[in-house]
Design a protein around this motif. Structure first.
Motif, PDB file in Angstrom:
ATOM      1  N   GLN A   1       2.718  14.547   2.397  1.00  0.00           N
ATOM      2  CA  GLN A   1       3.820  15.409   2.461  1.00  0.00           C
ATOM      3  C   GLN A   1       3.166  16.618   1.288  1.00  0.00           C
ATOM      4  O   GLN A   1       3.497  15.807   0.063  1.00  0.00           O
ATOM      5  CB  GLN A   1       5.489  15.079   2.180  1.00  0.00           C
ATOM      6  N   GLY A   2       3.082  17.969   1.276  1.00  0.00           N
ATOM      7  CA  GLY A   2       3.451  18.993   0.892  1.00  0.00           C
ATOM      8  C   GLY A   2       4.437  19.556   0.330  1.00  0.00           C
ATOM      9  O   GLY A   2       4.756  20.008   1.427  1.00  0.00           O
ATOM     10  N   VAL A   3       4.949  19.395  -0.515  1.00  0.00           N
ATOM     11  CA  VAL A   3       6.596  20.158  -0.437  1.00  0.00           C
ATOM     12  C   VAL A   3       6.039  21.072  -1.729  1.00  0.00           C
ATOM     13  O   VAL A   3       5.660  21.147  -2.905  1.00  0.00           O
ATOM     14  CB  VAL A   3       7.386  19.074  -1.461  1.00  0.00           C
ATOM     15  N   PHE A   4       6.452  22.578  -1.549  1.00  0.00           N
ATOM     16  CA  PHE A   4       6.186  23.784  -2.083  1.00  0.00           C
ATOM     17  C   PHE A   4       7.356  24.120  -2.707  1.00  0.00           C
ATOM     18  O   PHE A   4       8.672  23.633  -2.135  1.00  0.00           O
ATOM     19  CB  PHE A   4       5.968  24.863  -0.906  1.00  0.00           C
ATOM     20  N   ALA A   5       7.145  24.207  -4.277  1.00  0.00           N
ATOM     21  CA  ALA A   5       8.649  24.355  -4.734  1.00  0.00           C
ATOM     22  C   ALA A   5       8.158  25.224  -6.280  1.00  0.00           C
ATOM     23  O   ALA A   5       7.466  24.654  -6.453  1.00  0.00           O
ATOM     24  CB  ALA A   5       9.436  22.932  -5.309  1.00  0.00           C
TER      25      ALA A   5
ATOM     26  N   SER B   1       0.898  -1.368  -0.470  1.00  0.00           N
ATOM     27  CA  SER B   1       0.102  -0.343  -0.410  1.00  0.00           C
ATOM     28  C   SER B   1       0.299   1.526  -0.244  1.00  0.00           C
ATOM     29  O   SER B   1       1.781   1.030   0.223  1.00  0.00           O
ATOM     30  CB  SER B   1      -0.919  -0.007   1.474  1.00  0.00           C
ATOM     31  N   TYR B   2       0.674   2.369  -0.086  1.00  0.00           N
ATOM     32  CA  TYR B   2       1.050   3.456  -0.409  1.00  0.00           C
ATOM     33  C   TYR B   2       1.060   3.984   0.892  1.00  0.00           C
ATOM     34  O   TYR B   2       0.496   4.604   1.869  1.00  0.00           O
ATOM     35  CB  TYR B   2       0.467   4.890  -0.788  1.00  0.00           C
ATOM     36  N   LYS B   3       2.066   4.293   1.827  1.00  0.00           N
ATOM     37  CA  LYS B   3       1.506   4.880   3.507  1.00  0.00           C
ATOM     38  C   LYS B   3       2.405   6.495   3.282  1.00  0.00           C
ATOM     39  O   LYS B   3       2.750   6.746   3.993  1.00  0.00           O
ATOM     40  CB  LYS B   3       2.892   3.863   4.001  1.00  0.00           C
ATOM     41  N   THR B   4       3.404   6.597   1.598  1.00  0.00           N
ATOM     42  CA  THR B   4       4.158   7.997   1.945  1.00  0.00           C
ATOM     43  C   THR B   4       4.390   8.495   0.814  1.00  0.00           C
ATOM     44  O   THR B   4       4.646   7.975  -0.393  1.00  0.00           O
ATOM     45  CB  THR B   4       5.451   8.064   2.488  1.00  0.00           C
ATOM     46  N   ILE B   5       3.608   9.610   0.931  1.00  0.00           N
ATOM     47  CA  ILE B   5       3.276  10.272  -1.059  1.00  0.00           C
ATOM     48  C   ILE B   5       3.092  11.123  -0.690  1.00  0.00           C
ATOM     49  O   ILE B   5       3.456  12.184  -0.412  1.00  0.00           O
ATOM     50  CB  ILE B   5       1.904  10.318  -0.402  1.00  0.00           C
TER      51      ILE B   5
ATOM     52  N   TYR C   1      12.492  13.900  -2.009  1.00  0.00           N
ATOM     53  CA  TYR C   1      11.686  13.224  -1.062  1.00  0.00           C
ATOM     54  C   TYR C   1      10.675  12.490  -1.665  1.00  0.00           C
ATOM     55  O   TYR C   1      10.246  11.307  -0.779  1.00  0.00           O
ATOM     56  CB  TYR C   1      10.672  14.949  -1.003  1.00  0.00           C
ATOM     57  N   ALA C   2      11.295  12.118  -2.569  1.00  0.00           N
ATOM     58  CA  ALA C   2      10.077  10.681  -3.420  1.00  0.00           C
ATOM     59  C   ALA C   2      11.033   9.482  -3.028  1.00  0.00           C
ATOM     60  O   ALA C   2      10.176   8.530  -3.063  1.00  0.00           O
ATOM     61  CB  ALA C   2      10.223  11.060  -4.808  1.00  0.00           C
ATOM     62  N   ARG C   3      12.172   9.604  -3.067  1.00  0.00           N
ATOM     63  CA  ARG C   3      12.751   8.332  -2.837  1.00  0.00           C
ATOM     64  C   ARG C   3      12.957   8.071  -0.952  1.00  0.00           C
ATOM     65  O   ARG C   3      12.905   7.309  -1.251  1.00  0.00           O
ATOM     66  CB  ARG C   3      14.302   8.243  -3.762  1.00  0.00           C
ATOM     67  N   ARG C   4      12.118   8.899  -0.339  1.00  0.00           N
ATOM     68  CA  ARG C   4      11.723   7.636   1.008  1.00  0.00           C
ATOM     69  C   ARG C   4       9.850   7.778   0.868  1.00  0.00           C
ATOM     70  O   ARG C   4       9.570   7.898   2.435  1.00  0.00           O
ATOM     71  CB  ARG C   4      12.009   9.076   2.291  1.00  0.00           C
ATOM     72  N   ALA C   5       9.185   7.398  -0.381  1.00  0.00           N
ATOM     73  CA  ALA C   5       8.084   7.618  -0.456  1.00  0.00           C
ATOM     74  C   ALA C   5       8.385   6.469  -1.046  1.00  0.00           C
ATOM     75  O   ALA C   5       8.576   5.996  -1.857  1.00  0.00           O
ATOM     76  CB  ALA C   5       7.536   9.325  -0.788  1.00  0.00           C
ATOM     77  N   ASP C   6       6.779   6.489  -1.377  1.00  0.00           N
ATOM     78  CA  ASP C   6       5.571   4.859  -1.976  1.00  0.00           C
ATOM     79  C   ASP C   6       5.294   5.887  -3.194  1.00  0.00           C
ATOM     80  O   ASP C   6       4.488   4.887  -4.447  1.00  0.00           O
ATOM     81  CB  ASP C   6       4.841   4.412  -1.365  1.00  0.00           C
ATOM     82  N   LEU C   7       5.094   7.018  -3.588  1.00  0.00           N
ATOM     83  CA  LEU C   7       4.402   7.896  -4.469  1.00  0.00           C
ATOM     84  C   LEU C   7       4.867   9.173  -5.011  1.00  0.00           C
ATOM     85  O   LEU C   7       4.755   9.544  -3.856  1.00  0.00           O
ATOM     86  CB  LEU C   7       2.922   7.583  -5.301  1.00  0.00           C
ATOM     87  N   LEU C   8       4.826   9.334  -5.969  1.00  0.00           N
ATOM     88  CA  LEU C   8       4.959  11.182  -6.353  1.00  0.00           C
ATOM     89  C   LEU C   8       3.702  11.485  -7.233  1.00  0.00           C
ATOM     90  O   LEU C   8       3.551  11.008  -8.000  1.00  0.00           O
ATOM     91  CB  LEU C   8       6.505  11.526  -6.503  1.00  0.00           C
ATOM     92  N   ILE C   9       3.449  12.793  -6.976  1.00  0.00           N
ATOM     93  CA  ILE C   9       2.707  13.342  -7.462  1.00  0.00           C
ATOM     94  C   ILE C   9       2.797  14.384  -8.293  1.00  0.00           C
ATOM     95  O   ILE C   9       3.054  14.965  -7.004  1.00  0.00           O
ATOM     96  CB  ILE C   9       1.172  13.509  -6.732  1.00  0.00           C
ATOM     97  N   ILE C  10       2.564  15.198  -9.379  1.00  0.00           N
ATOM     98  CA  ILE C  10       3.358  16.178  -9.827  1.00  0.00           C
ATOM     99  C   ILE C  10       2.911  16.059 -11.144  1.00  0.00           C
ATOM    100  O   ILE C  10       1.357  15.595 -11.300  1.00  0.00           O
ATOM    101  CB  ILE C  10       4.541  15.984 -10.599  1.00  0.00           C
ATOM    102  N   GLY C  11       2.770  17.301 -11.800  1.00  0.00           N
ATOM    103  CA  GLY C  11       1.157  18.043 -12.551  1.00  0.00           C
ATOM    104  C   GLY C  11       1.990  18.416 -14.070  1.00  0.00           C
ATOM    105  O   GLY C  11       2.960  18.696 -13.756  1.00  0.00           O
ATOM    106  N   GLN C  12       1.177  18.421 -14.955  1.00  0.00           N
ATOM    107  CA  GLN C  12       1.741  18.266 -16.319  1.00  0.00           C
ATOM    108  C   GLN C  12       1.689  19.773 -16.682  1.00  0.00           C
ATOM    109  O   GLN C  12       1.412  20.361 -16.091  1.00  0.00           O
ATOM    110  CB  GLN C  12       0.630  17.455 -17.523  1.00  0.00           C
ATOM    111  N   ASP C  13       3.068  19.893 -17.753  1.00  0.00           N
ATOM    112  CA  ASP C  13       3.386  21.270 -17.312  1.00  0.00           C
ATOM    113  C   ASP C  13       1.787  22.145 -18.905  1.00  0.00           C
ATOM    114  O   ASP C  13       1.270  21.562 -19.538  1.00  0.00           O
ATOM    115  CB  ASP C  13       4.287  21.159 -18.681  1.00  0.00           C
ATOM    116  N   ASP C  14       1.874  22.961 -18.090  1.00  0.00           N
ATOM    117  CA  ASP C  14       0.384  23.989 -18.236  1.00  0.00           C
ATOM    118  C   ASP C  14       0.837  25.059 -19.196  1.00  0.00           C
ATOM    119  O   ASP C  14       1.613  25.886 -18.945  1.00  0.00           O
ATOM    120  CB  ASP C  14       0.549  24.292 -17.798  1.00  0.00           C
ATOM    121  N   PRO C  15       1.175  24.793 -20.968  1.00  0.00           N
ATOM    122  CA  PRO C  15       2.031  26.060 -21.769  1.00  0.00           C
ATOM    123  C   PRO C  15       1.578  27.810 -21.764  1.00  0.00           C
ATOM    124  O   PRO C  15       1.989  28.644 -22.101  1.00  0.00           O
ATOM    125  CB  PRO C  15       1.790  25.308 -22.932  1.00  0.00           C
TER     126      PRO C  15
END
Length: 279
Positions: A35-39, A2-6, A103-117
């Motif tokens: 984890q919400g990573v603001f970058a 299961s995903y326990k860290t996202i 951060y992703a390597r310490r987690a089970d799943l990374l969620i990002i957005g598609q580039d929006d031109p």
């Protein structure tokens, strides 16, 4: 499994809130820590010195961005509390291309957005989604900038070619596949040299998924000379009614150049539903 860290990447783009809400929904479903990573992309102010008026523009832009940052952080905390999801907000001031994979390597799943031109605030770095898929070492869920995705994983399309990358993606996606109402394994015959009339190329991985309790069907498509594989897969998303695509992410780096496979490039540029990729 299961995903326990996202980890979800957040910024000041127009789609950041929608991405956050999807991340919370997935985290709640799996009982995960979010984890919400603001970058964000931050140009060097010195680069504007020679341009008249740019210093004032930069200061005004930073003021607006700071206000949007504060509003998003408050929303993050409020929505986690409302959903009863544990998590933390992280302000990352370093280069997102370098820092987010850590951060992703310490987690089970990374969620990002598609580039929006059409949205300059969605720009984080050149080829950001591609770089995350290639460097994170974890499955990356890329959310399109167009469309609404309050829930994903009810009907899943798996793009299967038997490769290492596709194998990683399928097994990385198991927590979602096991909860799906229907998963369709899609193969394209001539793309990997199948003999007509032979055992369906997706049969073996479908059997593996069935043993995990996944409800699976297979669909084998004949290759078309005038239609690229990526376009064929995109065309089948609506036919299947899929709200998620699972596939391998193909590519490598040569010196400073990122070289992607054609299917990966097509999906990242033209996706109509979220795509989970593993490399």
């Amino acid at each position: 499994m299961s995903y326990k860290t996202i980890v979800v990447h957040l910024d000041t783009s127009a789609r950041a809130q929608a991405r956050l809400h999807l991340a919370i929904e997935i985290a709640k479903r799996h009982g995960a820590f979010l984890q919400g990573v603001f970058a964000v992309f931050a140009p060097n102010p010195r680069s504007f010195v020679v341009m008249a008026g740019t210093a004032e523009y930069y200061e005004e832009h930073e003021t607006v961005r700071h206000e949007e940052h504060g509003a998003l952080e408050r929303l993050f905390e409020a929505e986690l509390s409302r959903a009863h999801v544990d998590g933390e907000w992280i302000d990352e001031t370093g280069n997102a291309d370098d820092e987010l994979p850590k951060y992703a390597r310490r987690a089970d799943l990374l969620i990002i957005g598609q580039d929006d031109p059409a949205d300059p605030e969605s720009f984080v770095a050149d080829h950001f989604p591609e770089n995350m898929v290639m460097s994170a070492g974890r499955p990356v869920l890329v959310v399109p900038y167009a469309g609404s995705f309050a829930h994903i994983g009810r009907r899943v399309m798996v793009a299967w070619d038997g490769s290492r990358e596709a194998t990683r993606a399928v097994h990385d996606a198991l927590p979602l596949l096991k909860q799906s109402e229907q998963t369709t394994v899609v193969t394209i015959s001539a793309a990997h040299g199948n003999v007509p009339g032979a055992r369906p190329p997706g049969a073996d991985i479908a059997a593996t998924l069935t043993r995990h309790g996944v409800k699976v069907t297979t669909l084998d498509l004949p290759a078309a000379k005038d239609v690229a594989t990526g376009e064929m897969l995109l065309a089948r998303i609506d036919d299947i009614g899929a709200d998620l695509v699972v596939m391998g992410g193909y590519g490598h780096t040569r010196w400073q150049e990122l070289i992607l496979g054609g299917v990966t490039r097509t999906m990242l540029s033209s996706m109509t539903v979220p795509v989970l990729m593993s490399h």
